[in-house]
Design a protein around this motif. Structure first.
Motif, short mmCIF file in Angstrom:
data_model
loop_
_atom_site.label_atom_id
_atom_site.label_comp_id
_atom_site.label_asym_id
_atom_site.label_seq_id
_atom_site.Cartn_x
_atom_site.Cartn_y
_atom_site.Cartn_z
N VAL A 43 0.83 -1.21 0.00
CA VAL A 43 0.00 0.00 0.00
C VAL A 43 0.86 1.25 0.00
O VAL A 43 0.53 2.24 -0.65
CB VAL A 43 -0.97 -0.02 1.21
CG1 VAL A 43 -1.69 1.29 1.36
CG2 VAL A 43 -1.95 -1.16 1.08
N ILE A 44 2.00 1.22 0.71
CA ILE A 44 2.86 2.41 0.77
C ILE A 44 4.10 2.26 -0.11
O ILE A 44 5.10 2.93 0.11
CB ILE A 44 3.27 2.73 2.23
CG1 ILE A 44 4.06 1.57 2.83
CG2 ILE A 44 2.09 3.11 3.07
CD1 ILE A 44 4.74 1.94 4.12
N CYS A 45 4.03 1.41 -1.11
CA CYS A 45 5.14 1.18 -2.05
C CYS A 45 5.57 2.51 -2.68
O CYS A 45 4.73 3.35 -3.00
CB CYS A 45 4.68 0.19 -3.11
SG CYS A 45 5.89 -0.11 -4.39
N PRO A 46 6.88 2.72 -2.88
CA PRO A 46 7.35 3.98 -3.48
C PRO A 46 6.81 4.24 -4.88
O PRO A 46 6.74 5.39 -5.31
CB PRO A 46 8.87 3.81 -3.52
CG PRO A 46 9.17 2.83 -2.46
CD PRO A 46 8.00 1.90 -2.40
N THR A 78 11.17 10.09 1.65
CA THR A 78 12.24 9.25 2.20
C THR A 78 11.71 8.37 3.33
O THR A 78 12.02 7.17 3.39
CB THR A 78 13.40 10.13 2.70
OG1 THR A 78 13.85 10.95 1.62
CG2 THR A 78 14.54 9.29 3.21
N VAL A 79 10.92 8.95 4.20
CA VAL A 79 10.35 8.18 5.32
C VAL A 79 9.44 7.07 4.80
O VAL A 79 9.50 5.92 5.27
CB VAL A 79 9.60 9.12 6.30
CG1 VAL A 79 8.76 8.33 7.28
CG2 VAL A 79 10.58 10.01 7.03
N ILE A 80 8.61 7.38 3.82
CA ILE A 80 7.72 6.36 3.26
C ILE A 80 8.52 5.25 2.58
O ILE A 80 8.22 4.06 2.74
CB ILE A 80 6.71 7.00 2.28
CG1 ILE A 80 5.70 7.83 3.06
CG2 ILE A 80 6.01 5.96 1.44
CD1 ILE A 80 4.78 8.66 2.21
N THR A 81 9.59 5.60 1.85
CA THR A 81 10.40 4.60 1.17
C THR A 81 11.14 3.71 2.17
O THR A 81 11.17 2.48 2.00
CB THR A 81 11.41 5.28 0.23
OG1 THR A 81 10.68 6.09 -0.70
CG2 THR A 81 12.25 4.28 -0.52
N VAL A 82 11.70 4.28 3.20
CA VAL A 82 12.40 3.49 4.22
C VAL A 82 11.42 2.59 4.96
O VAL A 82 11.71 1.42 5.24
CB VAL A 82 13.17 4.41 5.19
CG1 VAL A 82 13.68 3.66 6.41
CG2 VAL A 82 14.34 5.07 4.47
N THR A 83 10.24 3.11 5.27
CA THR A 83 9.22 2.30 5.93
C THR A 83 8.78 1.15 5.04
O THR A 83 8.64 0.01 5.51
CB THR A 83 8.00 3.17 6.29
OG1 THR A 83 8.44 4.26 7.10
CG2 THR A 83 6.96 2.38 7.05
N THR A 88 8.73 -4.58 3.98
CA THR A 88 8.93 -5.67 3.02
C THR A 88 9.92 -6.68 3.56
O THR A 88 9.70 -7.89 3.50
CB THR A 88 9.40 -5.12 1.67
OG1 THR A 88 8.44 -4.18 1.19
CG2 THR A 88 9.56 -6.23 0.64
N TRP A 89 11.03 -6.21 4.11
CA TRP A 89 12.02 -7.11 4.71
C TRP A 89 11.40 -7.90 5.85
O TRP A 89 11.58 -9.12 5.95
CB TRP A 89 13.22 -6.31 5.21
CG TRP A 89 14.20 -7.20 5.93
CD1 TRP A 89 15.17 -7.95 5.37
CD2 TRP A 89 14.25 -7.43 7.34
NE1 TRP A 89 15.83 -8.65 6.35
CE2 TRP A 89 15.28 -8.35 7.56
CE3 TRP A 89 13.51 -6.95 8.42
CZ2 TRP A 89 15.61 -8.80 8.84
CZ3 TRP A 89 13.84 -7.42 9.69
CH2 TRP A 89 14.88 -8.32 9.89
#
Length: 116
Positions: A43-46, A78-83, A88-89
């Protein structure tokens, strides 16, 4: 005064040999949580970042958080991408952590740890 005998443990601790063999439900719940975590990360994929930022901007419009988001788009991205990467990991880790087939005899104690 007499001491009561300690009750036998039916479930082994996580680190003891044979722990996976005595807890068959461990893998199912872990796999389900992993799938749900990956779905949440999707849902929050970059690649959905423009849509995500637009929805957040509309939802937070007129608030201090909305003003902060509008003035710090790079930080929000950046915060959304790191999250997303962390979720995913974590989802893959949970799915791979699932229980494996029990090894025959893994639940037996070694001869030097048998009760007297």
């Amino acid at each position: 005064m007499t001491r009561l005998a300690e009750p036998k443990r039916l479930v082994r601790a996580e680190g003891e040999p044979g722990a996976a063999a005595t807890n068959p439900d461990r893998g199912r719940g872990s796999r389900r949580r992993g799938v749900l975590t990956i779905v949440g990360a999707f849902v929050i994929c970059p690649c959905h970042l423009p849509v995500t930022l637009t929805v957040l901007g509309l939802a937070l419009g007129g608030t201090a958080a909305g003003v902060f988001l509008r003035s710090h788009l790079l930080l929000a991205g950046t915060v959304i991408t790191v999250t997303w990467a962390a979720l995913t990991w974590r989802g893959w880790w949970l799915m791979r952590r699932g229980g494996s087939c029990p090894v025959p005899g893994a639940d037996r104690r070694p001869w030097w740890r048998l009760p007297s």
